[in-house]
Motif scaffolding. Structure first.
Motif, PDB file in Angstrom:
ATOM      1  N   UNK A 123       0.841  -1.194   0.000  1.00 51.02           N
ATOM      2  CA  UNK A 123       0.000   0.000   0.000  1.00 51.02           C
ATOM      3  C   UNK A 123       0.875   1.243   0.000  1.00 51.02           C
ATOM      4  N   UNK A 124       0.368   2.287  -0.639  1.00 49.19           N
ATOM      5  CA  UNK A 124       1.064   3.569  -0.742  1.00 49.19           C
ATOM      6  C   UNK A 124       0.094   4.640  -0.257  1.00 49.19           C
ATOM      7  N   UNK A 125       0.371   5.228   0.901  1.00 52.37           N
ATOM      8  CA  UNK A 125      -0.532   6.228   1.482  1.00 52.37           C
ATOM      9  C   UNK A 125      -1.969   5.703   1.519  1.00 52.37           C
ATOM     10  N   UNK A 126      -2.120   4.484   2.037  1.00 55.91           N
ATOM     11  CA  UNK A 126      -3.443   3.848   2.077  1.00 55.91           C
ATOM     12  C   UNK A 126      -4.434   4.716   2.854  1.00 55.91           C
ATOM     13  N   UNK A 127      -5.664   4.788   2.316  1.00 56.46           N
ATOM     14  CA  UNK A 127      -6.678   5.658   2.913  1.00 56.46           C
ATOM     15  C   UNK A 127      -7.950   4.882   3.278  1.00 56.46           C
ATOM     16  N   UNK A 128      -7.828   3.844   4.119  1.00 58.65           N
ATOM     17  CA  UNK A 128      -9.032   3.101   4.501  1.00 58.65           C
ATOM     18  C   UNK A 128     -10.002   3.987   5.278  1.00 58.65           C
ATOM     19  N   UNK A 129     -11.288   3.795   5.015  1.00 59.11           N
ATOM     20  CA  UNK A 129     -12.368   4.453   5.770  1.00 59.11           C
ATOM     21  C   UNK A 129     -12.370   5.976   5.644  1.00 59.11           C
ATOM     22  N   UNK A 130     -11.752   6.522   4.581  1.00 57.86           N
ATOM     23  CA  UNK A 130     -11.620   7.980   4.509  1.00 57.86           C
ATOM     24  C   UNK A 130     -12.956   8.694   4.337  1.00 57.86           C
ATOM     25  N   UNK A 131     -13.964   8.036   3.777  1.00 56.38           N
ATOM     26  CA  UNK A 131     -15.257   8.715   3.627  1.00 56.38           C
ATOM     27  C   UNK A 131     -15.866   9.034   4.984  1.00 56.38           C
ATOM     28  N   UNK A 199      -2.986  14.657   2.451  1.00 62.37           N
ATOM     29  CA  UNK A 199      -4.260  13.995   2.171  1.00 62.37           C
ATOM     30  C   UNK A 199      -4.501  12.810   3.099  1.00 62.37           C
ATOM     31  N   UNK A 200      -3.442  12.081   3.410  1.00 65.04           N
ATOM     32  CA  UNK A 200      -3.526  10.931   4.321  1.00 65.04           C
ATOM     33  C   UNK A 200      -2.438  11.097   5.378  1.00 65.04           C
ATOM     34  N   UNK A 201      -2.821  11.079   6.635  1.00 63.34           N
ATOM     35  CA  UNK A 201      -1.869  11.331   7.713  1.00 63.34           C
ATOM     36  C   UNK A 201      -1.087  10.084   8.094  1.00 63.34           C
ATOM     37  N   UNK A 202       0.061  10.316   8.708  1.00 64.02           N
ATOM     38  CA  UNK A 202       0.814   9.186   9.257  1.00 64.02           C
ATOM     39  C   UNK A 202      -0.001   8.479  10.334  1.00 64.02           C
ATOM     40  N   UNK A 203      -0.910   9.221  10.979  1.00 61.34           N
ATOM     41  CA  UNK A 203      -1.780   8.604  11.975  1.00 61.34           C
ATOM     42  C   UNK A 203      -2.649   7.509  11.377  1.00 61.34           C
ATOM     43  N   UNK A 204      -3.112   7.733  10.149  1.00 61.31           N
ATOM     44  CA  UNK A 204      -3.915   6.704   9.472  1.00 61.31           C
ATOM     45  C   UNK A 204      -3.064   5.461   9.214  1.00 61.31           C
ATOM     46  N   UNK A 205      -1.838   5.662   8.764  1.00 58.75           N
ATOM     47  CA  UNK A 205      -0.936   4.531   8.501  1.00 58.75           C
ATOM     48  C   UNK A 205      -0.659   3.747   9.777  1.00 58.75           C
ATOM     49  N   UNK A 206      -0.435   4.457  10.876  1.00 62.85           N
ATOM     50  CA  UNK A 206      -0.165   3.793  12.152  1.00 62.85           C
ATOM     51  C   UNK A 206      -1.405   3.061  12.661  1.00 62.85           C
ATOM     52  N   UNK A 207      -2.567   3.643  12.438  1.00 66.37           N
ATOM     53  CA  UNK A 207      -3.814   2.991  12.855  1.00 66.37           C
ATOM     54  C   UNK A 207      -4.016   1.683  12.109  1.00 66.37           C
ATOM     55  N   UNK A 225       8.148  13.085   2.003  1.00 65.90           N
ATOM     56  CA  UNK A 225       7.414  12.627   0.812  1.00 65.90           C
ATOM     57  C   UNK A 225       5.949  13.051   0.931  1.00 65.90           C
ATOM     58  N   UNK A 226       5.363  13.495  -0.199  1.00 64.13           N
ATOM     59  CA  UNK A 226       3.969  13.933  -0.164  1.00 64.13           C
ATOM     60  C   UNK A 226       3.046  12.831  -0.682  1.00 64.13           C
ATOM     61  N   UNK A 227       1.788  13.174  -0.897  1.00 65.42           N
ATOM     62  CA  UNK A 227       0.797  12.165  -1.244  1.00 65.42           C
ATOM     63  C   UNK A 227       1.041  11.543  -2.614  1.00 65.42           C
ATOM     64  N   UNK A 228       1.678  12.284  -3.486  1.00 60.98           N
ATOM     65  CA  UNK A 228       1.931  11.727  -4.828  1.00 60.98           C
ATOM     66  C   UNK A 228       2.888  10.537  -4.758  1.00 60.98           C
ATOM     67  N   UNK A 229       3.864  10.608  -3.878  1.00 60.03           N
ATOM     68  CA  UNK A 229       4.835   9.526  -3.657  1.00 60.03           C
ATOM     69  C   UNK A 229       5.370   9.005  -4.996  1.00 60.03           C
ATOM     70  N   UNK A 230       5.787   9.935  -5.852  1.00 57.88           N
ATOM     71  CA  UNK A 230       6.134   9.522  -7.213  1.00 57.88           C
ATOM     72  C   UNK A 230       7.441  10.121  -7.725  1.00 57.88           C
ATOM     73  N   UNK A 231       8.308  10.641  -6.819  1.00 61.31           N
ATOM     74  CA  UNK A 231       9.618  11.037  -7.309  1.00 61.31           C
ATOM     75  C   UNK A 231      10.481   9.782  -7.467  1.00 61.31           C
ATOM     76  N   UNK A 232      11.668   9.943  -7.977  1.00 58.70           N
ATOM     77  CA  UNK A 232      12.500   8.778  -8.319  1.00 58.70           C
ATOM     78  C   UNK A 232      12.761   7.886  -7.110  1.00 58.70           C
ATOM     79  N   UNK A 233      13.067   8.508  -5.972  1.00 58.87           N
ATOM     80  CA  UNK A 233      13.352   7.720  -4.771  1.00 58.87           C
ATOM     81  C   UNK A 233      12.126   6.935  -4.313  1.00 58.87           C
ATOM     82  N   UNK A 234      10.965   7.570  -4.369  1.00 56.31           N
ATOM     83  CA  UNK A 234       9.734   6.897  -3.938  1.00 56.31           C
ATOM     84  C   UNK A 234       9.370   5.762  -4.898  1.00 56.31           C
ATOM     85  N   UNK A 235       9.534   5.986  -6.183  1.00 59.92           N
ATOM     86  CA  UNK A 235       9.235   4.932  -7.153  1.00 59.92           C
ATOM     87  C   UNK A 235      10.143   3.719  -6.940  1.00 59.92           C
TER      88      UNK A 235
END
Length: 249
Positions: A123-131, A199-207, A225-235
Motif C-alpha cells: 500500500x502507498x498512502x493507504x486511505x481506509x475508511x476515509x469517507x 491527504x492521508x496522515x501518518x496517523x492513518x498509517x499507524x492505525x 514525501x507527499x501524497x503523490x509519492x512519485x519522485x525517483x526515490x519513492x518509485x
C-alpha cells in the motif's frame, strides 16, 4: 503504446485496462480517488514489471479515466465491484495488489473478499475508511445539511480540482469500513507513507498497522514525501516493496 482494452462487467460497466503478460503472480495496480491508470506510479510499475517479465494489470475504475460512468455517480462499493471483476476476469492464480490512497482501501477490501488469491500486498498512502474519518468526521453542520439537501458537497483538494462528495458515497462507505472490525491479512504486507502527505496522515498509517492482524506487516515512513509519492526515490521504494513480496516464500 498498446491500445486500451475493455472489460464488460456483470454490473454493466465498461472497464478500461492494460494488461501485460508474464510470469505470476500478477501485480495489480489499484489507483486512488479520481486518479487513472495513466498516473506516474501505475505506468512506472508497468514498465518495471515488463522489464522483469512479470504479469501486470492496471485499470480505471468506473467514472475514472477511460472507463464508463461519471465520478459523481460512483462510490467505494462500485469501485470494489470493478476491482473484483478485473481480478476475476483478467488475472489467474496469485496476485500482488499495489494500492495507492483509495486504492489501498480497495486492496484491503479485496483481502477480505479473496484472501486466497493474494500472494502479498503493497500500500502507498493507504486511505481506509476515509469517507467516514476524513470526510464525514470533518463536515460542518452546514455541510451535512447541504449534503442532505442537494445530495452532495464540494471539497477542496491540494492535488486537483475540488472533490464532489455525494451522499451515496458517504452512506456506501459506511458499509465498507475496514478499521472497525477484524481485518485479517494472512500474507506479507508492506505499507509506504510520506510524512509530508496532506491527504492521508501518518496517523492513518499507524492505525492500520496497529489494527490489522498480520504476521509480517511493515510500515515505512518517508520523511518529506507527499501524497503523490512519485519522485525517483519513492518509485524505487515501491519497486523494492513489490520485489520483497514477490521474493517471499
Amino acid at each position: 503504446m498498446p491500445a486500451t482494452s475493455f472489460l464488460e462487467t456483470a454490473q454493466g460497466r465498461r472497464i478500461a485496462y492494460h494488461k501485460s503478460d508474464g510470469q505470476g503472480p500478477c501485480v495489480v495496480f489499484l489507483g486512488g480517488l479520481k486518479s487513472d491508470m495513466e498516473g506516474t506510479k501505475a505506468v512506472h510499475l508497468e514498465a518495471w514489471a515488463k522489464a522483469r517479465g512479470q504479469a501486470f494489470l492496471r485499470f480505471d475504475y468506473s467514472g475514472h479515466g477511460e472507463s464508463s460512468g461519471t465520478f459523481e455517480e460512483g462510490c467505494i462499493g462500485d469501485w470494489h465491484e470493478d476491482t473484483l471483476e478485473a481480478v476475476a476476469h483478467l488475472t489467474d492464480g496469485d496476485i500482488v495488489p499495489v494500492g495507492s490512497s483509495m486504492g489501498g482501501w480497495q486492496a484491503l477490501l479485496l483481502a477480505r473478499e479473496v484472501p486466497e488469491r493474494i500472494k502479498g500486498m503493497v500500500t502507498i498512502a493507504a486511505a481506509p475508511d476515509f469517507t467516514e474519518d476524513g470526510y464525514w468526521a470533518n463536515f460542518t453542520d452546514a455541510q451535512k445539511a447541504e449534503l442532505e439537501a442537494q445530495g452532495y458537497v464540494e471539497l477542496p483538494s491540494d492535488y486537483m480540482e475540488p472533490y464532489h462528495v455525494s451522499k451515496r458515497m458517504i452512506e456506501d462507505g459506511r458499509q465498507r469500513l475496514v478499521l472497525r472490525s477484524p481485518l485479517f491479512l494472512p500474507f506479507r504486507t508492506r505499507c509506504l507513507q510520506g510524512t509530508a502527505d496532506t491527504a492521508v496522515s501518518t496517523g492513518t498509517a499507524l492505525r492500520l498497522l496497529d489494527h490489522a492482524a498480520c504476521a509480517d506487516m511493515r510500515l515505512t515512513l518517508v520523511k518529506d514525501a507527499d501524497h503523490r509519492f512519485s519522485d525517483e526515490a519513492c518509485l524505487t521504494m515501491i519497486e523494492d516493496a513489490v520485489l520483497d513480496i514477490l521474493s517471499g516464500d
